[in-house]
Design an enzyme around this catalytic site. Sequence first.
Site, mmCIF file in Angstrom:
data_model
loop_
_atom_site.group_PDB
_atom_site.id
_atom_site.type_symbol
_atom_site.label_atom_id
_atom_site.label_comp_id
_atom_site.label_asym_id
_atom_site.label_seq_id
_atom_site.Cartn_x
_atom_site.Cartn_y
_atom_site.Cartn_z
ATOM 1 C CE LYS A 139 -7.182 1.045 3.686
ATOM 2 N NZ LYS A 139 -5.964 1.494 4.373
ATOM 3 C CB CYS A 182 -4.035 -1.910 4.355
ATOM 4 S SG CYS A 182 -3.374 -2.149 6.027
ATOM 5 C CD GLU A 227 -2.359 1.084 2.958
ATOM 6 O OE1 GLU A 227 -1.786 0.469 3.881
ATOM 7 O OE2 GLU A 227 -3.456 1.636 3.109
HETATM 8 N N1 CDT Z 1 -3.161 0.916 6.415
HETATM 9 C C1 CDT Z 1 -4.131 0.323 7.125
HETATM 10 O O1 CDT Z 1 -5.253 0.221 6.670
HETATM 11 N N2 CDT Z 1 -3.791 -0.129 8.347
HETATM 12 C C2 CDT Z 1 -4.753 -0.663 9.252
HETATM 13 C C3 CDT Z 1 -4.326 -0.309 10.616
HETATM 14 C C4 CDT Z 1 -5.404 -0.491 11.550
HETATM 15 S S1 CDT Z 1 -6.061 0.937 12.165
HETATM 16 C C5 CDT Z 1 -7.144 0.245 13.291
HETATM 17 C C6 CDT Z 1 -4.896 -2.183 9.148
HETATM 18 O O2 CDT Z 1 -6.023 -2.651 9.148
HETATM 19 O O3 CDT Z 1 -3.897 -2.905 9.141
#
Ligand code: CDT
Length: 333
Positions: free
Chosen positions: A128, A182, A47
């Site tokens: 996203k 992500c 990402e």
């Molecule tokens: N980049 C990204 O989406 N990171 C999120 C962090 C969690 S925030 C609660 C993830 O789901 O890994």
Amino acid sequence: MPRILKVAAAQVGAVDRDADRAETLARLIALLDQAASEKVQLLLYPEVTFTTFFPRHLFTSSSDLNAYFEHNDDLTTSPSTAPLFSKAQNYGIDIVVGFAERTDEGKGYNTCVYYSAAVGKVINKYRKVHLPGTVEPFEDPEAVNQLEKRYFTPGDLGFPAFRAPGLLPTSSGDPVLGMLICNDRRWPEAWRSYALQGAELLLIGYNTVAHSPHLWGTTKPMTEEEAEKEALFHSRLVQQSNSYMNSVFSISSARCGLDDGKYNLIGGSAIINPEGHVVAEAKTKDDELVVAEIDLEECRQGREKTFDFGRHRRIEAYGRIGAQTGVVEPELL
Ligand code: CDT
């Protein structure tokens, strides 16, 4: 007839806030060079591939913020990003690349694109859908922020599966692919939307903070080490279980390591098969290629038996899923 593909995750270690873009690009290209030497056909980057994970920072200057964004039309021509695509083209390797997208109307999206070497251009784009974090930074100055709801708009393209030409002999049918970014990997609806289009391989780039009680809502105190183990466990859990429940291969690629010497991101890039098993996984939290040869025919086992959607799904019972976001509890007796 086997339908074999050689695929890889290009895991990328620490990238600091003030990292030189050309140096980061050189690291991405070095991973591509290695992929070429290992005869990889499809390579997945994390990402927001080209920079640090900037949504952890609050920007007060729009020009400072905009330096992290790319205009969609410039991605394959701008000097700061184009060399990755042209090199992939020369090698004949398909790549999935993440970037912060700025549209003509000024909207921001957390986006990734699929560049097909056979076609010589981007053939699919995903924005996203599930944006984690907050609009405003936490009051606690020690908190790790995730200001995705401030900088990005939720993706408006849905979950568009697509076929990538040139990877397999024409007679065996082009693979059906899908992309997630992500936090999307934690939402079963996203996986199922692709599985309902026959997706055989999902590609997921991520940046996952190892320890952030403000974001994760952890109820018991944890050391940094325990929290990282837990974050890694959940990342692997969602990838393995959703691959199994949707009879689909998946590749995940992490931006990981210690950004700016203090922001710790998990590694754990992995290739998972449709029965939920780990086929290959990262051994470091640094730049690393995670490679596997996969046979897409393995999707059939689940698809034709346990998870034969056409025979077993009961959509008349699932109405709530498409009609409701938050929880509505039953009334007290
Ligand atoms: N980049 C990204 O989406 N990171 C999120 C962090 C969690 S925030 C609660 C993830 O789901 O890994």
